[in-house]
Write a protein that holds these residues in place. Sequence first.
Motif, PDB file in Angstrom:
ATOM      1  N   LEU A 179      -6.448  62.727  35.898  1.00 13.61           N
ATOM      2  CA  LEU A 179      -6.182  63.839  34.986  1.00 13.61           C
ATOM      3  C   LEU A 179      -5.870  65.068  35.817  1.00 13.61           C
ATOM      4  O   LEU A 179      -6.604  65.385  36.768  1.00 13.61           O
ATOM      5  CB  LEU A 179      -7.382  64.134  34.086  1.00 13.61           C
ATOM      6  N   VAL A 180      -4.800  65.759  35.479  1.00 10.06           N
ATOM      7  CA  VAL A 180      -4.466  67.013  36.158  1.00 10.06           C
ATOM      8  C   VAL A 180      -4.282  68.086  35.095  1.00 10.06           C
ATOM      9  O   VAL A 180      -3.754  67.833  34.016  1.00 10.06           O
ATOM     10  CB  VAL A 180      -3.202  66.882  37.030  1.00 10.06           C
ATOM     11  N   ALA A 181      -4.723  69.285  35.426  1.00 10.77           N
ATOM     12  CA  ALA A 181      -4.599  70.396  34.485  1.00 10.77           C
ATOM     13  C   ALA A 181      -4.519  71.689  35.284  1.00 10.77           C
ATOM     14  O   ALA A 181      -5.248  71.864  36.268  1.00 10.77           O
ATOM     15  CB  ALA A 181      -5.791  70.436  33.536  1.00 10.77           C
ATOM     16  N   THR A 182      -3.627  72.577  34.880  1.00 13.21           N
ATOM     17  CA  THR A 182      -3.476  73.845  35.588  1.00 13.21           C
ATOM     18  C   THR A 182      -3.470  75.006  34.604  1.00 13.21           C
ATOM     19  O   THR A 182      -2.875  74.921  33.532  1.00 13.21           O
ATOM     20  CB  THR A 182      -2.168  73.872  36.413  1.00 13.21           C
ATOM     21  N   ASP A 183      -4.161  76.073  35.002  1.00 11.92           N
ATOM     22  CA  ASP A 183      -4.272  77.288  34.201  1.00 11.92           C
ATOM     23  C   ASP A 183      -4.656  77.007  32.750  1.00 11.92           C
ATOM     24  O   ASP A 183      -4.017  77.482  31.812  1.00 11.92           O
ATOM     25  CB  ASP A 183      -2.968  78.092  34.259  1.00 11.92           C
ATOM     26  N   VAL A 184      -5.703  76.210  32.593  1.00  6.44           N
ATOM     27  CA  VAL A 184      -6.187  75.878  31.249  1.00  6.44           C
ATOM     28  C   VAL A 184      -7.508  76.577  30.922  1.00  6.44           C
ATOM     29  O   VAL A 184      -8.058  76.388  29.842  1.00  6.44           O
ATOM     30  CB  VAL A 184      -6.360  74.351  31.097  1.00  6.44           C
ATOM     31  N   ILE A 185      -8.027  77.380  31.861  1.00 11.86           N
ATOM     32  CA  ILE A 185      -9.296  78.084  31.635  1.00 11.86           C
ATOM     33  C   ILE A 185      -8.963  79.548  31.388  1.00 11.86           C
ATOM     34  O   ILE A 185      -8.994  80.374  32.302  1.00 11.86           O
ATOM     35  CB  ILE A 185     -10.235  77.937  32.840  1.00 11.86           C
ATOM     36  N   PHE A 186      -8.660  79.886  30.158  1.00 11.54           N
ATOM     37  CA  PHE A 186      -8.196  81.248  29.878  1.00 11.54           C
ATOM     38  C   PHE A 186      -8.870  81.886  28.661  1.00 11.54           C
ATOM     39  O   PHE A 186      -8.640  83.053  28.370  1.00 11.54           O
ATOM     40  CB  PHE A 186      -6.679  81.256  29.669  1.00 11.54           C
ATOM     41  N   ALA A 187      -9.710  81.127  27.951  1.00 14.78           N
ATOM     42  CA  ALA A 187     -10.380  81.672  26.772  1.00 14.78           C
ATOM     43  C   ALA A 187     -11.729  80.985  26.620  1.00 14.78           C
ATOM     44  O   ALA A 187     -11.816  79.756  26.617  1.00 14.78           O
ATOM     45  CB  ALA A 187      -9.533  81.465  25.515  1.00 14.78           C
ATOM     46  N   GLU A 188     -12.770  81.769  26.489  1.00 16.59           N
ATOM     47  CA  GLU A 188     -14.122  81.227  26.402  1.00 16.59           C
ATOM     48  C   GLU A 188     -14.281  80.276  25.219  1.00 16.59           C
ATOM     49  O   GLU A 188     -14.946  79.246  25.322  1.00 16.59           O
ATOM     50  CB  GLU A 188     -15.121  82.382  26.301  1.00 16.59           C
ATOM     51  N   ARG A 189     -13.634  80.589  24.102  1.00 10.99           N
ATOM     52  CA  ARG A 189     -13.783  79.767  22.897  1.00 10.99           C
ATOM     53  C   ARG A 189     -13.166  78.372  23.060  1.00 10.99           C
ATOM     54  O   ARG A 189     -13.483  77.455  22.297  1.00 10.99           O
ATOM     55  CB  ARG A 189     -13.133  80.475  21.711  1.00 10.99           C
ATOM     56  N   LEU A 190     -12.283  78.194  24.060  1.00 14.47           N
ATOM     57  CA  LEU A 190     -11.610  76.914  24.255  1.00 14.47           C
ATOM     58  C   LEU A 190     -12.225  76.071  25.374  1.00 14.47           C
ATOM     59  O   LEU A 190     -11.761  74.958  25.630  1.00 14.47           O
ATOM     60  CB  LEU A 190     -10.119  77.132  24.552  1.00 14.47           C
ATOM     61  N   VAL A 191     -13.264  76.587  26.019  1.00 14.26           N
ATOM     62  CA  VAL A 191     -13.852  75.853  27.139  1.00 14.26           C
ATOM     63  C   VAL A 191     -14.506  74.549  26.672  1.00 14.26           C
ATOM     64  O   VAL A 191     -14.275  73.479  27.250  1.00 14.26           O
ATOM     65  CB  VAL A 191     -14.869  76.731  27.896  1.00 14.26           C
ATOM     66  N   GLU A 192     -15.316  74.613  25.637  1.00 11.21           N
ATOM     67  CA  GLU A 192     -15.966  73.385  25.150  1.00 11.21           C
ATOM     68  C   GLU A 192     -14.956  72.355  24.656  1.00 11.21           C
ATOM     69  O   GLU A 192     -15.072  71.170  24.992  1.00 11.21           O
ATOM     70  CB  GLU A 192     -16.992  73.728  24.073  1.00 11.21           C
ATOM     71  N   PRO A 193     -13.952  72.730  23.848  1.00  7.59           N
ATOM     72  CA  PRO A 193     -12.927  71.750  23.466  1.00  7.59           C
ATOM     73  C   PRO A 193     -12.191  71.158  24.670  1.00  7.59           C
ATOM     74  O   PRO A 193     -11.873  69.965  24.679  1.00  7.59           O
ATOM     75  CB  PRO A 193     -11.978  72.555  22.579  1.00  7.59           C
ATOM     76  N   LEU A 194     -11.932  71.974  25.692  1.00 13.15           N
ATOM     77  CA  LEU A 194     -11.261  71.472  26.890  1.00 13.15           C
ATOM     78  C   LEU A 194     -12.104  70.418  27.587  1.00 13.15           C
ATOM     79  O   LEU A 194     -11.611  69.340  27.951  1.00 13.15           O
ATOM     80  CB  LEU A 194     -10.964  72.632  27.847  1.00 13.15           C
ATOM     81  N   ILE A 195     -13.391  70.691  27.757  1.00 12.46           N
ATOM     82  CA  ILE A 195     -14.262  69.741  28.446  1.00 12.46           C
ATOM     83  C   ILE A 195     -14.414  68.455  27.641  1.00 12.46           C
ATOM     84  O   ILE A 195     -14.394  67.347  28.198  1.00 12.46           O
ATOM     85  CB  ILE A 195     -15.632  70.386  28.732  1.00 12.46           C
ATOM     86  N   LEU A 196     -14.529  68.566  26.337  1.00 15.16           N
ATOM     87  CA  LEU A 196     -14.587  67.375  25.489  1.00 15.16           C
ATOM     88  C   LEU A 196     -13.300  66.565  25.619  1.00 15.16           C
ATOM     89  O   LEU A 196     -13.331  65.329  25.689  1.00 15.16           O
ATOM     90  CB  LEU A 196     -14.804  67.768  24.027  1.00 15.16           C
ATOM     91  N   CYS A 197     -12.187  67.255  25.683  1.00 16.02           N
ATOM     92  CA  CYS A 197     -10.889  66.607  25.863  1.00 16.02           C
ATOM     93  C   CYS A 197     -10.856  65.827  27.183  1.00 16.02           C
ATOM     94  O   CYS A 197     -10.463  64.650  27.212  1.00 16.02           O
ATOM     95  CB  CYS A 197      -9.787  67.664  25.831  1.00 16.02           C
ATOM     96  N   LEU A 198     -11.286  66.457  28.262  1.00 15.53           N
ATOM     97  CA  LEU A 198     -11.291  65.802  29.574  1.00 15.53           C
ATOM     98  C   LEU A 198     -12.207  64.582  29.572  1.00 15.53           C
ATOM     99  O   LEU A 198     -11.856  63.510  30.083  1.00 15.53           O
ATOM    100  CB  LEU A 198     -11.720  66.792  30.652  1.00 15.53           C
ATOM    101  N   LYS A 199     -13.399  64.729  28.991  1.00 12.76           N
ATOM    102  CA  LYS A 199     -14.351  63.616  28.950  1.00 12.76           C
ATOM    103  C   LYS A 199     -13.826  62.458  28.108  1.00 12.76           C
ATOM    104  O   LYS A 199     -14.084  61.290  28.410  1.00 12.76           O
ATOM    105  CB  LYS A 199     -15.691  64.100  28.380  1.00 12.76           C
ATOM    106  N   THR A 200     -13.101  62.779  27.057  1.00  8.80           N
ATOM    107  CA  THR A 200     -12.558  61.740  26.173  1.00  8.80           C
ATOM    108  C   THR A 200     -11.450  60.949  26.856  1.00  8.80           C
ATOM    109  O   THR A 200     -11.335  59.730  26.657  1.00  8.80           O
ATOM    110  CB  THR A 200     -12.022  62.374  24.880  1.00  8.80           C
ATOM    111  N   LEU A 201     -10.657  61.612  27.661  1.00 11.35           N
ATOM    112  CA  LEU A 201      -9.452  60.980  28.222  1.00 11.35           C
ATOM    113  C   LEU A 201      -9.673  60.320  29.576  1.00 11.35           C
ATOM    114  O   LEU A 201      -8.897  59.447  29.971  1.00 11.35           O
ATOM    115  CB  LEU A 201      -8.336  62.025  28.347  1.00 11.35           C
ATOM    116  N   ILE A 202     -10.718  60.693  30.309  1.00 13.40           N
ATOM    117  CA  ILE A 202     -10.918  60.164  31.651  1.00 13.40           C
ATOM    118  C   ILE A 202     -11.538  58.772  31.611  1.00 13.40           C
ATOM    119  O   ILE A 202     -12.414  58.483  30.793  1.00 13.40           O
ATOM    120  CB  ILE A 202     -11.798  61.123  32.480  1.00 13.40           C
ATOM    121  N   ASP A 203     -11.067  57.898  32.475  1.00 15.79           N
ATOM    122  CA  ASP A 203     -11.652  56.573  32.609  1.00 15.79           C
ATOM    123  C   ASP A 203     -13.046  56.743  33.225  1.00 15.79           C
ATOM    124  O   ASP A 203     -13.182  57.301  34.313  1.00 15.79           O
ATOM    125  CB  ASP A 203     -10.768  55.701  33.521  1.00 15.79           C
TER     126      ASP A 203
END
Length: 296
Positions: free
Chosen positions: A217-241
């Motif tokens: 998984l690669v992601a760039t400049d995705v940490i830009f809003a506090e309200r989106l941090v939890e959804p981002l981490i859930l997204c990463l955990k869901t998609l990673i093997d």
Amino acid sequence: MTTSDDGSEGAIRTTYPERVVEYRDLLSKLSPDEAFFEMANCPVVSFQIAEDDFHSSTVFHPEKSRTTTSSSSSNARMIHVEQKQELENSCGGIVWESAFALAEYLRKTVFEKKKKKKKKNATKTTLLRDCIDIGAGTGFLGIWVHKVAKMQRTVLTDTMKCFDLMRRNVERNFSSNDDDDDDERSHATIDVKPLDWTSKQDLDALTTTGRGKFDLLVATDVIFAERLVEPLILCLKTLIDPERGVCYVCAQPRDKAAFELFQDLCAKEFREFRKVPKEELDFSFDAECELFEMRL
């Protein structure tokens, strides 16, 4: 490049010749801010990849064309990326410094090590086969990874506002007569999918196609809003093997609170989480970029 003083169509235009330069060479002549500004204002940016030694250089191709002059390597591949600065309410229309930074780190640290291990003993090498680019924007990084690392499956994701731009850039760089014709890549695919981090439907669609979850998984400049941090981490955990997956997130600290929350939550949610030390990085052209590595 054709442009105008006010940027409007119909104004008197000035034509600049195409220039082929290595990114670091450009940065040796300009400040990082000036170099990035020059790239960000090009309608199309092209990248030359010499796959023999995993060496990347940057080609500025301001004209809206798919053609370019060739390179210093007979095995070079070209990546052509259209940029769209006018995307409303989105920063996904240009290639940001963090994408270059992560590509450089992957090239020198991850892909080069995998290449050496494979030559030494293929049976002990964990191959990276499936890559997903989160918040891909123009699609540059995912396209670069697919070509350089020779992935079997790559998926570029972003919101619907960036969907058409990503799709056009995939079409620019891959076609039915693409020269990746070796046997091990005969069924390789690169695709574009919409992804809202808060959408279970979008996440389910990604994990139920192909081999399912992703080992890179690669992601760039995705940490830009506090309200989106939890959804981002859930997204990463869901998609990673969970067994073989690794995730790299590279970003500039645009929002201090969001950055701190991201690190705190990742340390709790991932089995392995680290902020890559500066001495392991080669981000001299953009010292503000920070890189995080995580595994479940």
